[in-house]
Design an enzyme around this catalytic site. Sequence first.
Site, mmCIF file in Angstrom:
data_model
loop_
_atom_site.group_PDB
_atom_site.id
_atom_site.type_symbol
_atom_site.label_atom_id
_atom_site.label_comp_id
_atom_site.label_asym_id
_atom_site.label_seq_id
_atom_site.Cartn_x
_atom_site.Cartn_y
_atom_site.Cartn_z
ATOM 1 N N LYS A 22 0.859 -1.205 0.000
ATOM 2 C CA LYS A 22 0.000 0.000 0.000
ATOM 3 C C LYS A 22 0.885 1.243 0.000
ATOM 4 O O LYS A 22 0.690 2.159 -0.801
ATOM 5 C CB LYS A 22 -0.879 0.007 1.239
ATOM 6 N N ASN A 23 1.883 1.266 0.896
ATOM 7 C CA ASN A 23 2.647 2.502 1.085
ATOM 8 C C ASN A 23 3.700 2.751 0.020
ATOM 9 O O ASN A 23 4.324 3.811 0.010
ATOM 10 C CB ASN A 23 3.257 2.518 2.492
ATOM 11 N N CYS A 116 -5.528 11.663 12.248
ATOM 12 C CA CYS A 116 -6.360 10.489 12.527
ATOM 13 C C CYS A 116 -6.086 10.137 13.985
ATOM 14 O O CYS A 116 -5.380 10.842 14.694
ATOM 15 C CB CYS A 116 -5.985 9.349 11.588
ATOM 16 N N ARG A 121 -0.661 14.554 12.796
ATOM 17 C CA ARG A 121 -0.112 14.329 11.460
ATOM 18 C C ARG A 121 -0.108 15.607 10.606
ATOM 19 O O ARG A 121 -0.703 15.696 9.546
ATOM 20 C CB ARG A 121 -0.874 13.201 10.772
ATOM 21 N N ASP A 305 4.229 0.756 12.314
ATOM 22 C CA ASP A 305 3.022 0.098 11.799
ATOM 23 C C ASP A 305 2.863 -1.316 12.334
ATOM 24 O O ASP A 305 1.796 -1.906 12.219
ATOM 25 C CB ASP A 305 3.042 0.070 10.268
ATOM 26 N N ARG A 397 -8.817 -0.627 4.449
ATOM 27 C CA ARG A 397 -7.982 0.415 3.835
ATOM 28 C C ARG A 397 -6.652 -0.177 3.365
ATOM 29 O O ARG A 397 -6.043 0.311 2.426
ATOM 30 C CB ARG A 397 -7.672 1.546 4.820
HETATM 31 C C1 EPZ Z 1 3.804 7.088 6.520
HETATM 32 O O1 EPZ Z 1 2.988 8.055 7.126
HETATM 33 C C2 EPZ Z 1 2.945 5.838 6.376
HETATM 34 N N1 EPZ Z 1 1.793 6.124 5.526
HETATM 35 C C3 EPZ Z 1 2.474 5.383 7.753
HETATM 36 O O2 EPZ Z 1 1.735 4.166 7.580
HETATM 37 C C4 EPZ Z 1 3.687 5.101 8.625
HETATM 38 O O3 EPZ Z 1 3.254 4.757 9.924
HETATM 39 C C5 EPZ Z 1 4.573 6.355 8.691
HETATM 40 O O4 EPZ Z 1 4.928 6.770 7.353
HETATM 41 C C6 EPZ Z 1 5.853 6.105 9.476
HETATM 42 O O5 EPZ Z 1 6.572 5.055 8.902
HETATM 43 C C7 EPZ Z 1 1.932 6.052 4.180
HETATM 44 O O6 EPZ Z 1 3.001 5.783 3.675
HETATM 45 C C8 EPZ Z 1 0.691 6.314 3.368
HETATM 46 P P1 EPZ Z 1 5.723 10.520 8.678
HETATM 47 P P2 EPZ Z 1 3.469 9.611 7.175
HETATM 48 O O7 EPZ Z 1 5.610 11.754 7.858
HETATM 49 O O8 EPZ Z 1 4.198 9.925 5.937
HETATM 50 C C9 EPZ Z 1 5.310 13.904 12.011
HETATM 51 C C10 EPZ Z 1 -0.121 2.743 7.725
HETATM 52 O O9 EPZ Z 1 -0.675 2.160 8.677
HETATM 53 N N2 EPZ Z 1 5.250 14.888 10.904
HETATM 54 O O10 EPZ Z 1 6.972 9.708 8.601
HETATM 55 O O11 EPZ Z 1 2.321 10.437 7.558
HETATM 56 C C11 EPZ Z 1 4.097 12.977 12.020
HETATM 57 O O12 EPZ Z 1 3.008 13.583 12.680
HETATM 58 C C12 EPZ Z 1 0.329 4.173 7.877
HETATM 59 O O13 EPZ Z 1 0.119 2.218 6.611
HETATM 60 C C13 EPZ Z 1 5.213 16.244 11.222
HETATM 61 O O14 EPZ Z 1 5.209 16.618 12.393
HETATM 62 O O15 EPZ Z 1 4.494 9.553 8.397
HETATM 63 C C14 EPZ Z 1 4.628 11.767 12.766
HETATM 64 O O16 EPZ Z 1 4.553 11.996 14.156
HETATM 65 C C15 EPZ Z 1 0.020 4.728 9.262
HETATM 66 N N3 EPZ Z 1 5.170 17.164 10.215
HETATM 67 C C16 EPZ Z 1 6.091 11.705 12.316
HETATM 68 O O17 EPZ Z 1 6.407 13.011 11.789
HETATM 69 C C17 EPZ Z 1 5.189 16.787 8.885
HETATM 70 O O18 EPZ Z 1 5.168 17.667 8.004
HETATM 71 C C18 EPZ Z 1 6.371 10.684 11.222
HETATM 72 O O19 EPZ Z 1 5.418 10.927 10.201
HETATM 73 C C19 EPZ Z 1 5.237 15.390 8.591
HETATM 74 C C20 EPZ Z 1 5.270 14.466 9.621
#
Ligand code: EPZ
Length: 416
Positions: A22-23, A116, A121, A305, A397
């Site tokens: 998916k990712n 969510c 996020r 995850d 999803r």
């Molecule tokens: C991706 O989410 C994945 N989703 C998530 O998988 C996964 O848990 C996550 O990466 C971490 O590996 C997809 O790929 C669609 P991040 P993403 O940006 O990109 C903070 C699943 O179950 N942050 O690495 O949203 C954020 O809030 C999903 O498949 C900011 O503060 O994750 C988090 O605390 C769930 N500001 C941390 O960084 C920003 O601009 C890591 O988020 C961006 C992120």
Amino acid sequence: MDAIRIYGGKCLDGQTAIQGSKNASLPILAATLLIDGTCEIENCPDISDVYHMLRLLESLGCGVVREAALVRVNTRSFSGCDMPADSVGVMRSSVMLAGALLAKTGRICMKYPGGCVIGARPIDLHLRSLRLMGASIEESETGFCAEAARLKGAVLHLPFISVGATENLLLASVLADGVTVIEPAAREPEIRALCGFLQCAGARIEGAGTGRLVIHGVDRLRPVRYRVPADRIVAGTYLSACMCAGGRIFLKDAPADQMESVINCAERMGAAVSREADGILVTGRDHESVCDVVTTGCYPEFPTDMQSLFMAAMALSGRAGRIEETVFENRFRIVSELCKMGADITVQGNVAHVSPAGRLHGAIVRAQELRGGAALVAAALAADGTSIVTNRHYIDRGYEDIVLNLRALGADLELA
Ligand code: EPZ
């Protein structure tokens, strides 16, 4: 009803093939917008997040055709950049379209993708970096508009690692004017897959899979046919289900080389895992666990995850366990639901302490997000009696046919 009924107590036995990631699929589908013509994406999972991404591409005028696991996206009929807010709100990965659309059209307006249950996020890293690439961005309460005649290459030092920001900035930079550096870049296998797709299309990217990406902007990309890798988190989910229910299963196509931290942790928790040429063979609870301590982190650390899936396995083990969540601020929503099944888990800040319950009993429990929902199903496989996991749509999803696949592995469950 939007639920799954599970009759616990059956061991798992047999083989299941692991779906496409998916990712990895989501950013690759967003990347097709950068290419004029028809891209063919193989092994694209048939799950609702991908369905919504395909609808978004169609709302932009793209032609989308799915033939089983092959998806064709034709961007020649691309007509604009106003996406339906409801589809944008449904999934966070719609923000990935921002970088691609800005690079393609020079202007985009979209709603914030929204948080969510696992956390707020925000997308501040995305927007701040796009500004450094020359975009002018107006923000409002509910969304933002960004404009840039042509994005400029820039040195982008992120304050911390973000998978989504790395992906979005990759998409924004491959056609930018000049060189972009992203550091620290996320190293998840899904980023390497996205780099692979873009490089096949003619992008010039150095450092794929490392913490430093250097992208030399090019003038155009060409249509490609690309195969999405297997989903390491779905493979880890079935591995966890076997740890919970016991038994022996073969996960065909499971990307063992991307699952080192998960496999090592599973073996420390008593599972036996052998790496085969075309997958992994898992025997649940093969011997007494020696250590139940998990700390999530950025790849190649233990993936966030997989955190709730391993919490379910810990709740069933005979030993005390400890889980530290370092990526998201609110990813312990499953605790209250596992406790309804008899688990004894307490949360202090970002640490969950799991006391040895040994056995769980059936209950009616609520999925509140994708991976937590799958973890409740895994726990219910081993619980005494019948469980019902509601809000199945969260699970849909990210998982193709989870009920069918688990039933084929000997579990006793049904849609409810
Ligand atoms: C991706 O989410 C994945 N989703 C998530 O998988 C996964 O848990 C996550 O990466 C971490 O590996 C997809 O790929 C669609 P991040 P993403 O940006 O990109 C903070 C699943 O179950 N942050 O690495 O949203 C954020 O809030 C999903 O498949 C900011 O503060 O994750 C988090 O605390 C769930 N500001 C941390 O960084 C920003 O601009 C890591 O988020 C961006 C992120």
